[in-house]
Design a protein around this motif. Structure first.
Motif, mmCIF file in Angstrom:
data_model
loop_
_atom_site.group_PDB
_atom_site.id
_atom_site.type_symbol
_atom_site.label_atom_id
_atom_site.label_comp_id
_atom_site.label_asym_id
_atom_site.label_seq_id
_atom_site.Cartn_x
_atom_site.Cartn_y
_atom_site.Cartn_z
ATOM 1 N N GLU A 1 0.815 -1.206 0.000
ATOM 2 C CA GLU A 1 0.000 0.000 0.000
ATOM 3 C C GLU A 1 0.855 1.266 0.000
ATOM 4 O O GLU A 1 0.581 2.220 -0.755
ATOM 5 N N ALA B 1 2.652 1.696 -3.278
ATOM 6 C CA ALA B 1 1.758 2.218 -4.312
ATOM 7 C C ALA B 1 1.635 3.732 -4.219
ATOM 8 O O ALA B 1 1.569 4.432 -5.244
ATOM 9 N N VAL C 1 2.076 -3.650 -8.585
ATOM 10 C CA VAL C 1 1.985 -2.299 -8.021
ATOM 11 C C VAL C 1 2.904 -1.336 -8.774
ATOM 12 O O VAL C 1 2.556 -0.177 -9.025
ATOM 13 N N SER D 1 2.799 6.315 -7.181
ATOM 14 C CA SER D 1 1.910 7.321 -7.770
ATOM 15 C C SER D 1 2.568 8.689 -7.823
ATOM 16 O O SER D 1 2.295 9.485 -8.737
#
Length: 315
Positions: A51, A54, A90, A58
């Motif tokens: 998580e 990711a 990812v 981004s």
């Protein structure tokens, strides 16, 4: 440089959407390019499904780097193929246009004693295609020479006599020859080395033998930057020559790049005479290195893209 379009798959299994990447500059060409630096994306506490990774991915996508350097500990348990596949899924939005050139960390390789000690797990060989043996390799991009050094299990290996790059080893001879050739090449303005275990760092991550092996070679061949991971805190050391702070351009700058997924660790190290900057709080982070001819800008950001440090070097 030119923009190329590609897709992956087959008529039997189906095709991906179209992706693009930009080819690199000609050898020695002083064209501005960007490299994103990340590492320690291991899926441990708070990042069990990548998580946090990711979130960092981004942010790096907006940088639009030409390629990325990964400092190792890609996954938390390299024996699990499923973890590698989760990471690649990812990282896919970034990797699709910015090739990832990784080194491996202690979590990515065999830790059990025996003939496989320090060897990558089969999943790595099956999923990655890198220059040379895929562990110790180098490449030129524009006016910069990049060298990937596989540090293995440096900490435990040093205690047991298995430390890689010991003088007279094949790895050491390869590195010495590679650095000498790179520095003599008039097309190379910069030499950047990256590895997992940092030669200089605060606390338990510091492996004295690792530093004693590498730093004289870096000094001899005027390596500009040594990038590392392992310690989940961002650290930047002064340019160093013979272990002491030196003027800009007169020594190697050592940077530890914190974490892009693995749990941030304890702080400290401001009192070290070599330390120029270290994080004052725990954070996830990534860096962007912009090489503009004979100017190098190294910027470090947290997971929300807030800049926390900047280094500018000039030739």
């Amino acid at each position: 440089a030119s923009i190329c379009t590609y897709r992956c798959g087959s008529d039997e299994t189906g095709w991906s959407e179209n992706y693009t990447f930009t080819t690199g500059p000609l050898p020695g060409e002083r064209k501005t390019f960007k490299v994103s630096i990340w590492g320690d994306t291991q899926n441990n506490e708070f990042n069990e499904q990548f998580e946090k990774t990711a979130q960092v991915v981004s942010q790096m996508i907006h940088v639009k780097p030409n390629f990325t350097l990964h400092m190792g500990d890609i996954v938390n348990n390299g024996s699990r193929t499923s973890d590698w596949l989760k990471f690649l899924k990812v990282a896919h939005p970034l990797n699709a246009f910015a090739p990832m050139m990784p080194t491996l960390g202690n979590h990515d390789i065999e830790n059990q004693e025996g003939e496989n000690l320090q060897k990558p797990f089969p999943s790595f060989s099956q999923l990655f295609s890198l220059p040379g043996n895929g562990l110790d390799y180098s490449f030129d991009y524009g006016n910069t020479h990049f060298v990937c050094i596989f540090s293995g299990l440096a900490q435990a290996a040093a205690e047991k006599g298995f430390l890689r790059y010991k003088p007279s080893s094949k790895e050491y001879k390869w590195l010495e020859k590679d650095l000498a050739r790179a520095r003599k090449n008039p097309r190379n303005d910069w030499i950047v080395v990256y590895t997992h275990y940092p030669p200089y760092s605060f606390g338990w991550s510091n492996v004295q033998q690792w530093r004693e092996i590498l730093s004289p070679l870096f000094e001899k061949h005027q390596v500009d930057l040594c990038l590392a991971g392992h310690r989940h805190v961002y650290e930047r050391h002064h340019p160093l020559k013979s272990g002491l702070p030196a003027p800009d351009g007169k020594g190697t700058v050592y940077l530890t790049n914190g974490t892009a997924g693995g749990s941030p660790q304890g702080l400290g190290g401001k009192e070290m005479p070599t330390m120029a900057f270290t994080s004052s709080e725990k954070m996830y982070n990534y860096a962007t290195m912009t090489i503009d001819g004979k100017k190098l800008i190294y910027e470090v950001f947290d997971q929300d893209s807030k800049k926390i440090d900047e280094l500018i070097l000039k030739k």
